[in-house]
Design an enzyme around this catalytic site. Structure first.
Site, mmCIF file in Angstrom:
data_model
loop_
_atom_site.group_PDB
_atom_site.id
_atom_site.type_symbol
_atom_site.label_atom_id
_atom_site.label_comp_id
_atom_site.label_asym_id
_atom_site.label_seq_id
_atom_site.Cartn_x
_atom_site.Cartn_y
_atom_site.Cartn_z
ATOM 1 N N LYS A 1 0.852 -1.191 0.000
ATOM 2 C CA LYS A 1 0.000 0.000 0.000
ATOM 3 C C LYS A 1 0.890 1.245 0.000
ATOM 4 C CE LYS A 1 -3.679 -2.683 0.784
ATOM 5 N NZ LYS A 1 -4.774 -2.874 -0.168
ATOM 6 N N HIS B 1 -6.434 -13.522 -7.649
ATOM 7 C CA HIS B 1 -7.269 -12.548 -6.951
ATOM 8 C C HIS B 1 -8.668 -12.589 -7.538
ATOM 9 C CE1 HIS B 1 -8.810 -8.850 -5.219
ATOM 10 N NE2 HIS B 1 -7.806 -8.899 -4.375
#
Length: 443
Positions: free
Chosen positions: A141, A260
């Site tokens: 992040k 994902h």
């Protein structure tokens, strides 16, 4: 036959028998009228059949309709073709207010036409030389905006601190601020540097998802040339055809494949329309992937405990019995198709570690993005805190402790000798995500 369980909500005035027959016909050989070419084929051999209808407990206008599809309707080894029939035009049928595919039973003869996961759980453990505990990951992040060099530095700090994997976010592909080739190079450098310092095998999920299959394969080939152990694909937005091609390449070239599930909640979150995630998970096991995100139960994203454990069993086990208490409508025999490791990710931190270890067991990946990078002392101490918490929870589980009851005490005890864990415990002691799940079991 392939068996399907549909949750059918007919329009007012449409009897459930008519609705069930319409679903079976529209998703197999039928159309809206009788056509003369029906006489040129053996419809009895090819048509879908609705063989059972059950009212849904607590609902006045919902029914579970069971449909059997002859295997000859489907191309071998093609999830794309299977879904085009079973969840195709029928979902827009006017006679139905809503329609949801709850589960599929894939017969062993059809399962055997698929390669499945490139490697599977045991081969992955052998490649990584890591046994007896869940694997630890971290999504880098902020997910968008970092330069490639800063991104690689964040990966290195997390891996050096004790994580097994770091991860590209699902929407990191090849944007102007960070082109894919630069990211791959800096992340490979981070992996090798961390491996040299720790003596452990490390990996970063390099996202190979791209706008075309050709570009996706180019990225996968470059990752293999760098010698990294694992790549990643967004299998719903990328598509099943692309995913199956990538899974075949990964098996042939020794790459692990992390999957994902971006976009899944568009399909699976509403209880009366769409498709339950257990169907998407079965499709992924057939199409191919070594990891897939499966919900956390305790984090920020949707996932009820019993339903999530049903997904997890369908991903990992060779044989899964019918169990309606966990949303499993059919007994499924995977005939030794390799298993998929479930990934718990989304709003989890060190206080969740005992619960995650108890829920998911050893064969899982626990992925802490903000729960690593949000540590007040930086990325490496955040990774240390997670590794210490995992070691404490795994040691307590092996000693027979009740992780569900004693979890907080286990973490507090470990934090006495780990200042990094103590700091993490202080930061996240008040963070909770308490919302009711939307997709729940029928009572």
């Amino acid at each position: 036959d392939i068996l399907a369980a549909f949750r059918v909500t007919p329009q007012p005035g449409v009897p459930p028998e008519e609705a069930g027959x319409x679903v079976a016909a529209e998703s197999s050989t039928g159309t809206w009228t009788t056509v003369w070419t029906d006489g040129l084929t053996s419809l009895d051999r090819y048509k879908g059949r609705c063989y059972n209808i059950e009212p849904v407990p607590g609902e006045t206008d919902q029914y579970i309709c069971y449909v059997a599809y002859p295997l000859d309707l489907f191309e071998e080894g093609s999830v794309t073709n299977m879904f085009t029939s079973i969840v195709g035009n029928v979902f827009g049928f006017k006679a139905l207010r809503a329609l949801r595919l709850e589960d599929l039973r894939i017969p062993t003869a059809y399962v055997k036409t698929f390669q499945g996961p490139p490697h599977g759980i045991q081969v992955e453990r052998d490649k990584l030389n890591k046994y007896g505990r869940p694997l630890l990951g971290c999504t880098i992040k902020p997910k968008l905006g970092l330069s490639a060099k800063n991104y690689g530095r964040a990966c290195y700090e997390c891996l050096r601190g004790g994580l097994d994997f770091t991860k590209d976010d699902e929407n990191v592909n090849s944007q102007p601020f960070m082109r894919w080739r630069d990211r791959f190079l800096f992340c490979a450098e981070a992996i090798y540097k961390a491996q040299a310092e720790t003596g452990e095998i490390k990996g970063h999920y390099l996202n190979a998802t791209a706008g075309t299959c050709e570009e996706m394969m180019k990225r996968a080939i470059f990752a293999r040339e760098l010698g990294v152990p694992i790549i990643m694909h967004d299998y719903l937005t990328g598509g099943f055809t692309a995913n199956t091609s990538l899974a075949h390449y990964c098996r042939d070239n020794g790459l692990l494949l992390h999957i994902h599930r971006a976009m899944h909640a568009v399909i699976d979150r509403q209880k009366n329309h769409g498709m339950x995630f257990r169907v998407l998970x079965k499709a992924l096991r057939m199409s191919g992937g070594d990891h897939i995100h499966s919900g956390t139960v305790v984090g920020k994203l949707e996932g009820e405990r019993d339903i999530t454990l049903g997904f997890v069993d369908l991903l990992r086990d060779d044989f899964v019995e019918k169990d309606r208490s966990r949303g499993i409508y059919f007994t499924q025999d995977w005939v030794s198709l390799p298993g998929v490791i479930p990934v718990a990710s989304g709003g989890i931190h060190v206080w969740h570690m005992p619960a995650l270890t108890e829920i998911f067991g050893d064969d899982s990946v626990l992925q802490f993005g903000g729960g690593t990078l949000g540590h007040p002392w930086g990325n490496a101490p955040g990774a240390v805190a997670n590794r210490v918490a995992l070691x404490x929870x795994x040691x307590x589980x092996n000693x027979g402790x009740d992780l569900a009851a004693e979890g907080n005490a286990i973490i507090r005890e470990a934090s006495k000798w780990s200042p990094e864990l103590a700091a993490a415990c202080e930061v996240w002691k008040e963070i909770k995500f308490k919302f009711k799940a939307v997709d729940t079991l029928d009572k």
